[in-house]
Design an enzyme around this catalytic site. Sequence first.
Site, mmCIF file in Angstrom:
data_model
loop_
_atom_site.group_PDB
_atom_site.id
_atom_site.type_symbol
_atom_site.label_atom_id
_atom_site.label_comp_id
_atom_site.label_asym_id
_atom_site.label_seq_id
_atom_site.Cartn_x
_atom_site.Cartn_y
_atom_site.Cartn_z
ATOM 1 N N TYR A 150 12.904 -4.401 13.526
ATOM 2 C CA TYR A 150 12.734 -4.431 14.989
ATOM 3 C C TYR A 150 11.890 -5.623 15.395
ATOM 4 O O TYR A 150 11.094 -6.137 14.594
ATOM 5 C CB TYR A 150 12.033 -3.150 15.472
ATOM 6 C CG TYR A 150 12.857 -1.911 15.269
ATOM 7 C CD1 TYR A 150 13.769 -1.490 16.239
ATOM 8 C CD2 TYR A 150 12.732 -1.161 14.102
ATOM 9 C CE1 TYR A 150 14.536 -0.356 16.040
ATOM 10 C CE2 TYR A 150 13.491 -0.028 13.894
ATOM 11 C CZ TYR A 150 14.398 0.377 14.866
ATOM 12 O OH TYR A 150 15.160 1.489 14.666
ATOM 13 N N THR B 260 -10.169 24.549 -5.597
ATOM 14 C CA THR B 260 -9.921 25.983 -5.409
ATOM 15 C C THR B 260 -9.671 26.719 -6.726
ATOM 16 O O THR B 260 -10.095 27.860 -6.896
ATOM 17 C CB THR B 260 -8.684 26.150 -4.490
ATOM 18 O OG1 THR B 260 -9.000 25.580 -3.228
ATOM 19 C CG2 THR B 260 -8.295 27.597 -4.307
ATOM 20 N N LYS C 260 0.059 15.256 -0.376
ATOM 21 C CA LYS C 260 -0.087 16.689 -0.083
ATOM 22 C C LYS C 260 0.537 16.930 1.288
ATOM 23 O O LYS C 260 0.113 16.341 2.277
ATOM 24 C CB LYS C 260 -1.568 17.074 -0.069
ATOM 25 C CG LYS C 260 -1.823 18.543 0.258
ATOM 26 C CD LYS C 260 -3.304 18.898 0.227
ATOM 27 C CE LYS C 260 -3.532 20.334 0.661
ATOM 28 N NZ LYS C 260 -4.939 20.739 0.658
ATOM 29 N N ASP D 156 -7.120 18.615 -1.958
ATOM 30 C CA ASP D 156 -7.263 17.778 -0.757
ATOM 31 C C ASP D 156 -7.086 16.289 -1.044
ATOM 32 O O ASP D 156 -6.437 15.585 -0.279
ATOM 33 C CB ASP D 156 -8.635 18.005 -0.096
ATOM 34 C CG ASP D 156 -8.720 19.368 0.581
ATOM 35 O OD1 ASP D 156 -7.659 20.009 0.765
ATOM 36 O OD2 ASP D 156 -9.836 19.789 0.923
HETATM 37 N N1 ASP Z 1 -11.004 21.877 -0.583
HETATM 38 C C1 ASP Z 1 -10.353 22.128 -1.855
HETATM 39 C C2 ASP Z 1 -10.471 20.878 -2.672
HETATM 40 O O1 ASP Z 1 -9.729 19.950 -2.479
HETATM 41 C C3 ASP Z 1 -8.955 22.531 -1.625
HETATM 42 C C4 ASP Z 1 -8.174 22.896 -2.872
HETATM 43 O O2 ASP Z 1 -8.562 22.717 -3.992
HETATM 44 O O3 ASP Z 1 -7.039 23.378 -2.697
HETATM 45 O O4 ASP Z 1 -11.326 20.792 -3.505
#
Ligand code: ASP
Length: 335
Positions: free
Chosen positions: A275, A12, A158, A88
């Site tokens: 457990y 982004t 993330k 991502d």
């Molecule tokens: N889809 C984008 C990426 O991971 C999301 C971002 O950069 O925030 O390249």
Amino acid sequence: MRTILLLHTGGTLGMMPSGDPAALAPGRFLDHLLEQVPELGQMAKLSVEVPFNQDSSCLEPEHILALATRVRAEAQAVDGFVIIHGTDTMAFTASCLGFLLADLGKPVVLTGSQRPLAFVRSDARSNLVNAVDLACRGIPEVGICFGTHWIRGVAADKLSVHQFEAFQSPNLPPLAEIGAEVRLHPEVGQFVRQVPPDLGDRLDLAIHTLTPHPGMAWYPAPHGARAILIQAFGAGNLPMGREDLRATLEDARERRLPVVVISQCPYGGVDLSAYEMGRRIEEMGAISGGLHTRWAALAKLGLVLGAGGGINEVREAFGVRWAGEPMPEGAWAQA
Ligand code: ASP
């Protein structure tokens, strides 16, 4: 002035509101950065490379390995690295690089943004300025600088699609809190490096990953899988009364596929002794992934499998802190 190599890999941060692809051409990226954030030029002697320009959801192991190779090649020439990366899969790249570059001795700071740099209201500007600042400090860590924190790559995940504070390291305190001052953790950079020396640099990600839910049908791992990673409930529990689950684990045992169990919960990790269900999984040969995030677990598994390792090497790897990843016996620097 410190010399910083900035590697732009996409995401982004570099997106243009106009969608003008020319603005993203490798040769124009430094101009674009300095136009938008001129103070970067006062902070460091910056050089910029664009090894690839991708949405990070499209990255393949080759992209990550190429980044590691490029960083290593320039390690003597520069004081630090900033990697601009899509959010991502940034935590996965940061985990891989955290292991691959554990012995680099220079800062590698990954950053990105929730809104493009070219937008008026954007987190890109401050993330970039903070990332360059951290990369100039000479601290040998591979970490993600995002919002008001710098966090260790091998502990990062993330956790928000839209908040400016998108990343956390749930089981490790941040390397730095970034506010009016940058407050560094007293033990930043001081983890013990225990990545096996013969690890090599191949990532085999033929890993069958499962996130169970109540009532899920279990099937044996597909042909070609080299390991199974299960994100189990809570402290590492699975419905061991289910015959199809037991058959899946039995099949893995017969095929000598390592089965690693991590938790669906971001906070805290797996304790297979807690457990009865956990104890039964362990009896069937599963390996506890402890506090590994799914990204650190995948990176570690990928590297061990890539080096030709099997169950024994995987078991060993998950019992050792390779590069400061959180382990159950303590949160910080101890081996
Ligand atoms: N889809 C984008 C990426 O991971 C999301 C971002 O950069 O925030 O390249």
